[in-house]
Enzyme design. Structure first.
Site, PDB file in Angstrom:
ATOM      1  N   SER A  72       0.821  -1.219   0.000  1.00 17.72           N
ATOM      2  CA  SER A  72       0.000   0.000   0.000  1.00 17.72           C
ATOM      3  C   SER A  72       0.852   1.265   0.000  1.00 17.72           C
ATOM      4  CB  SER A  72      -0.928   0.009   1.214  1.00 17.72           C
ATOM      5  OG  SER A  72      -0.182  -0.176   2.406  1.00 17.72           O
TER       6      SER A  72
ATOM      7  N   HIS B  81     -40.881  23.856  -9.512  1.00 20.75           N
ATOM      8  CA  HIS B  81     -40.925  23.110 -10.782  1.00 20.75           C
ATOM      9  C   HIS B  81     -40.165  23.856 -11.887  1.00 20.75           C
ATOM     10  CE1 HIS B  81     -44.275  20.877  -8.849  1.00 20.75           C
ATOM     11  NE2 HIS B  81     -44.619  22.086  -8.421  1.00 20.75           N
TER      12      HIS B  81
ATOM     13  N   SER C  92     -14.416  27.658 -25.975  1.00 21.28           N
ATOM     14  CA  SER C  92     -14.535  26.484 -26.833  1.00 21.28           C
ATOM     15  C   SER C  92     -13.494  26.589 -27.932  1.00 21.28           C
ATOM     16  CB  SER C  92     -15.940  26.444 -27.441  1.00 21.28           C
ATOM     17  OG  SER C  92     -15.935  25.674 -28.629  1.00 21.28           O
TER      18      SER C  92
ATOM     19  N   LYS D 234     -18.250  31.108 -27.394  1.00 17.44           N
ATOM     20  CA  LYS D 234     -18.621  30.421 -26.154  1.00 17.44           C
ATOM     21  C   LYS D 234     -17.829  30.877 -24.931  1.00 17.44           C
ATOM     22  CE  LYS D 234     -21.115  27.469 -25.580  1.00 17.44           C
ATOM     23  NZ  LYS D 234     -21.030  26.025 -25.848  1.00 17.44           N
TER      24      LYS D 234
ATOM     25  N   GLU E 261     -19.927  23.295 -13.510  1.00 14.15           N
ATOM     26  CA  GLU E 261     -20.201  22.019 -14.180  1.00 14.15           C
ATOM     27  C   GLU E 261     -19.319  20.909 -13.606  1.00 14.15           C
ATOM     28  OE1 GLU E 261     -20.592  22.118 -18.626  1.00 14.15           O
ATOM     29  OE2 GLU E 261     -20.253  24.242 -18.274  1.00 14.15           O
TER      30      GLU E 261
ATOM     31  N   TYR F 277      -9.229  -6.606  12.885  1.00 14.35           N
ATOM     32  CA  TYR F 277      -8.662  -6.051  11.651  1.00 14.35           C
ATOM     33  C   TYR F 277      -8.672  -7.082  10.529  1.00 14.35           C
ATOM     34  CZ  TYR F 277      -5.445  -4.225   8.199  1.00 14.35           C
ATOM     35  OH  TYR F 277      -4.903  -3.789   7.015  1.00 14.35           O
TER      36      TYR F 277
ATOM     37  N   GLN G 101      -7.319  -1.976   4.244  1.00 18.09           N
ATOM     38  CA  GLN G 101      -6.298  -1.228   3.513  1.00 18.09           C
ATOM     39  C   GLN G 101      -6.921  -0.458   2.345  1.00 18.09           C
ATOM     40  OE1 GLN G 101      -2.272  -2.843   3.067  1.00 18.09           O
ATOM     41  NE2 GLN G 101      -2.651  -2.884   0.858  1.00 18.09           N
TER      42      GLN G 101
HETATM   43  N1  ARG Z   1      -1.170  -1.323   5.225  1.00 18.42           N
HETATM   44  C1  ARG Z   1      -2.080  -1.807   6.192  1.00 18.42           C
HETATM   45  C2  ARG Z   1      -3.414  -1.065   6.116  1.00 18.42           C
HETATM   46  O1  ARG Z   1      -3.449  -0.074   5.506  1.00 18.42           O
HETATM   47  C3  ARG Z   1      -1.509  -1.620   7.570  1.00 18.42           C
HETATM   48  C4  ARG Z   1      -2.011  -2.600   8.551  1.00 18.42           C
HETATM   49  C5  ARG Z   1      -1.538  -3.962   8.170  1.00 18.42           C
HETATM   50  N2  ARG Z   1      -1.781  -4.914   9.174  1.00 18.42           N
HETATM   51  C6  ARG Z   1      -1.700  -6.205   8.938  1.00 18.42           C
HETATM   52  N3  ARG Z   1      -1.938  -6.991   9.919  1.00 18.42           N
HETATM   53  N4  ARG Z   1      -1.402  -6.681   7.768  1.00 18.42           N
HETATM   54  O2  ARG Z   1      -4.417  -1.491   6.638  1.00 18.42           O
END
Ligand code: ARG
Length: 465
Positions: A27, A160, A281, A287, A294, A321, A326
């Protein structure tokens, strides 16, 4: 096959991560945006570990020095991010260890990336919400100034999208102001639930070290430590709330945008947007396009999408978790960028709106917009409302045929439809008379616009952002 496994967690592995899987699960390309919060959280964690006797003063100072250097390297673009190190947390920790040796490896004592990342996101969001709050206030400030200038400018009010009753432009702008006040409250309210500290939850169950979570929370200016470790590392409801508040804000901004687009068209011609907020444009030389509204209207789509993405990623996740989480970052970051961009564009553009008072007035005059005033007049003269409605309907039909607005008919012409009509009818048939008569809190009378502006100024002053 090489036996070289991941430095941070490779101990129990007998082969290295597949190269594609390493890239797929990493990540760092996007979570490096959290570097500042990651370092801030780590410094607070190290101070806390020292306070409770887990780290020595020297170890703490080395860690703080190392992390501070890393921050500078990142900000100078000198830091080398590595996908092999997966995420922002492990990149910074590895760099710290390289810099200060074995002490770097002690930083992660009593902590997991699970509570670390949840803390980083909350710190990040807190800062971003504060910026968004002040941008909403800036836009509202611009609206107040414009509404004050336009407090008695007459325009048609619509239902309306058909001309309904005359209103003041200032009143219309103050409707936008009200919408934004609720948006402000939504973000401010979201911030309360963001500002709770996950650190100390560790992976999911807490930690065996004698940590002082209140102290860490105080250092990081969190209102309190999270009350349950499983919940703290797991839930991203605060990010969902943020995207929900952002979606409602953007929805409001699409409504403003739509009106700005209509009003700048040749057909309405109610306002002018200065050239610096418009584009041309490449084929049609005449234009001048209202691109900013927009684009804001269009950008709502991605923010609604991020809300659905986050709801979907959280749905059915068992505690605690999961790696799914992520995926919270990219939608969240893009929602933040989009909201800030839209607010900035509007904050700059709205105070520069120039009204075309004659056009607005003419549009209000053309549309029989004082018909309700005539009906109310007849009621005051003793006619039942339903009968008054019928009488005015006939008068309007006559006006369409003869090409005359109600105020342009003679007394004789009006009296064809009811003998309850007297000379004083012309007081209510004027546009000014119509708006001035709606003189109660929340009404469109110019005096009420000025009162609403004054209340708005008090509200902004009380915010202090
Ligand atoms: N890169 C992970 C996230 O954004 C960090 C936490 C990762 N924890 C794990 N147990 N793999 O969630």
């Amino acid at each position: 096959m090489s036996k070289e496994t991941n430095q941070q967690w490779g101990g129990r592995f007998s082969e290295p991560t597949d190269a594609f899987v390493a890239r797929f699960t990493a990540s760092v390309d996007f979570d490096r945006r959290l570097y500042k919060q990651d370092i801030q959280g780590s410094i607070a964690h190290a101070k806390m570990l020292t306070k409770v006797g887990v780290l020595s003063d020297k170890e703490r100072d080395d860690i703080i020095r190392g992390l501070s250097e890393i921050r500078i390297e990142i900000e100078r673009g000198e830091f080398e991010w590595s996908v092999a190190l997966e995420d922002v947390h492990m990149n910074i920790e590895a760099a710290l260890t390289k810099k200060i040796g074995i002490t770097g490896k002690k930083l992660h004592t009593g902590r997991s990336r699970n509570d670390q990342v949840a803390t980083d996101i909350r710190l990040y969001m807190r800062d971003e919400i504060d910026l968004i709050l002040s941008e909403i206030s800036r836009l509202q400030q611009g609206l107040l100034d414009l509404a004050e200038r336009e407090f008695d400018t007459i325009m048609p009010g619509f239902t309306h999208l058909q001309t309904a009753q005359p209103v003041t432009f200032g009143h219309h702008l103050m409707a936008w102001f009200e919408m934004l006040s609720r948006d402000y409250e939504r973000f401010a309210d979201c911030r309360k639930r963001v500002n709770v500290m996950p650190l100390g939850a560790a992976a999911l169950a807490g930690t065996t070290y004698p940590i002082d979570r209140h102290y860490t929370a105080e250092l990081l200016q969190f209102d309190a430590p999270a009350g349950n470790s499983l919940d703290a590392v797991s839930d991203r409801d605060f990010a969902i709330e943020f995207c929900a508040a952002s979606s409602v804000l953007l929805m409001h901004m699409t409504r403003m945008s739509e009106e700005l687009v209509l009003w700048t068209s040749a057909q309405f011609n109610f306002i002018n947007l200065p050239d610096r907020f418009c584009t041309g444009s490449s084929i049609m030389p005449q234009k001048k396009n209202p691109d900013v509204p927009e684009l804001v209207r269009g950008k709502s789509g991605r923010v609604y999408g991020h809300l659905i993405a986050l709801l979907t990623l959280m749905k059915s996740q068992p505690l605690a978790y999961n790696k799914d989480n992520q995926e919270d970052k990219e939608p969240l970051f893009d929602a933040v960028d989009t909201v800030k961009g839209c607010l900035r564009a509007f904050g700059d553009m709205v105070p520069a709106i120039e009204s075309r008072k004659d056009q607005m007035r003419e549009a209000a005059r053309r549309g029989f917009s004082t018909a309700t005033d005539l009906a109310d007049y007849l009621v005051r003269k003793g006619v039942a409302f339903r009968d008054a409605h019928e009488i005015v309907g006939l008068s309007v039909a006559y006006g369409i045929k003869s090409g005359k607005d109600l105020s342009e008919m003679s007394l004789d012409e009006l009296q064809q439809f009811s003998d309850a009509i007297g000379e004083d009818v012309f007081d209510v048939l004027t546009l000014e008379g119509s708006v001035a008569a709606r003189n109660h809190i929340g009404g469109t009378a110019p005096d009420q616009v000025l009162a609403a502006v004054a209340r708005g100024r008090d509200l902004l002053a009380a915010r202090g952002d």
